[in-house]
Design an enzyme around this catalytic site. Structure first.
Site, PDB file in Angstrom:
ATOM      1  N   CYS A   1       8.047  17.720 -13.586  1.00 27.43           N
ATOM      2  CA  CYS A   1       7.620  17.487 -11.612  1.00 27.43           C
ATOM      3  C   CYS A   1       6.203  16.935 -11.714  1.00 27.43           C
ATOM      4  O   CYS A   1       5.614  17.324 -12.069  1.00 27.43           O
ATOM      5  CB  CYS A   1       6.972  19.267 -12.191  1.00 27.43           C
ATOM      6  SG  CYS A   1       6.092  20.186 -10.302  1.00 27.43           S
ATOM      7  N   PHE A   2       6.764  16.079 -10.286  1.00 25.43           N
ATOM      8  CA  PHE A   2       4.892  15.174  -9.497  1.00 25.43           C
ATOM      9  C   PHE A   2       4.179  16.006  -9.539  1.00 25.43           C
ATOM     10  O   PHE A   2       2.709  15.501  -8.812  1.00 25.43           O
ATOM     11  CB  PHE A   2       5.323  14.230  -8.468  1.00 25.43           C
ATOM     12  CG  PHE A   2       6.736  14.674  -7.838  1.00 25.43           C
ATOM     13  CD1 PHE A   2       6.672  16.550  -7.511  1.00 25.43           C
ATOM     14  CD2 PHE A   2       7.636  14.178  -7.054  1.00 25.43           C
ATOM     15  CE1 PHE A   2       7.145  17.158  -6.174  1.00 25.43           C
ATOM     16  CE2 PHE A   2       7.875  15.141  -5.829  1.00 25.43           C
ATOM     17  CZ  PHE A   2       7.854  16.641  -5.133  1.00 25.43           C
TER      18      PHE A   2
END
Length: 222
Positions: free
Chosen positions: A54-55
């Site tokens: 997840c960025f």
């Protein structure tokens, strides 16, 4: 799937929305890269594109690294037409959730960025997943923009694997950068705008705290 946690309560509420799944933050102490570019004698701008699940959390970590001037969440590995969160999150687009770090090579080296990436930003031993998030869109990857970045990245992975720093081998892909597509505006600075969101409190704030503790010389307040 968005998972909301209520701390200090026996009640667990699970709501559905498009977002990254929960993943426990951890940190691993690792050696400096044996092969690295020297600090530049003059100021400048270079970029690094990294993918580690997840960025939101990866972006948050690098926004607190000295020498960085801009960090953006986005997508790498697929086409421009597929670079949309709704498509990428379902998988099959070739994209990985990624961050693009613009940094001054006179203040921080590419190898130092990778050390932060491998030690506190994500778990590089998980193949095509991070925690409960599964799929190639959550893969660990380094998208190099030149041969020097490629050499440093591959040498560091080989170094960590030979030293058996982690319990399992590093599975981070080292891939040529074709393009970086900036993510939707609501993903940018997500932690800054949602510091009290349960997902951020549980999963991403600990990564930033691990950075502060493990890399006090590189940590900066935002």
């Amino acid at each position: 799937m968005y998972t909301a946690f209520f701390l200090g309560s026996a009640l667990l509420l699970i709501g559905s929305a498009m977002a990254c799944n929960a993943v426990t933050a951890s940190a691993t102490s690792i050696p400096d890269p044996a092969l690295d570019a020297p600090l530049s004698k003059v100021k400048g701008e270079q970029t690094a594109v990294l993918a580690g699940g997840c960025f939101w959390g990866v972006e948050a970590v690098f926004e607190h690294v000295k020498g960085g001037s801009d960090v953006r969440s986005g997508y790498s590995g697929g086409s421009a037409a597929e670079a949309q969160y709704g498509k990428v999150s379902r998988g099959g687009t070739g994209h990985a959730e990624s961050v693009r770090i613009t940094y001054d090579p006179s203040q921080i080296t590419y190898g130092q960025l990778l050390k932060v990436f491998f030690s506190v930003a994500h778990n590089p031993t998980e193949l095509n997943r991070q925690g409960p998030d599964t799929g190639t869109q959550y893969r660990s990857a380094i998208f190099y923009s030149n041969e020097e970045q490629k050499r440093i990245a591959q040498a560091y992975i080989d170094q960590l694997n030979r030293a058996k720093v982690f319990d399992r081998p590093v599975v981070t892909q080292v891939t040529a950068l074709q393009s970086f597509h900036e993510a939707e505006s609501y993903h940018q600075d997500y932690l800054v705008h949602h510091p009290d969101e349960p997902y951020i409190v549980i999963n991403d704030l600990p990564k930033v705290e691990n950075l502060r503790k493990q890399f006090p010389g590189l940590y900066k307040t935002k």
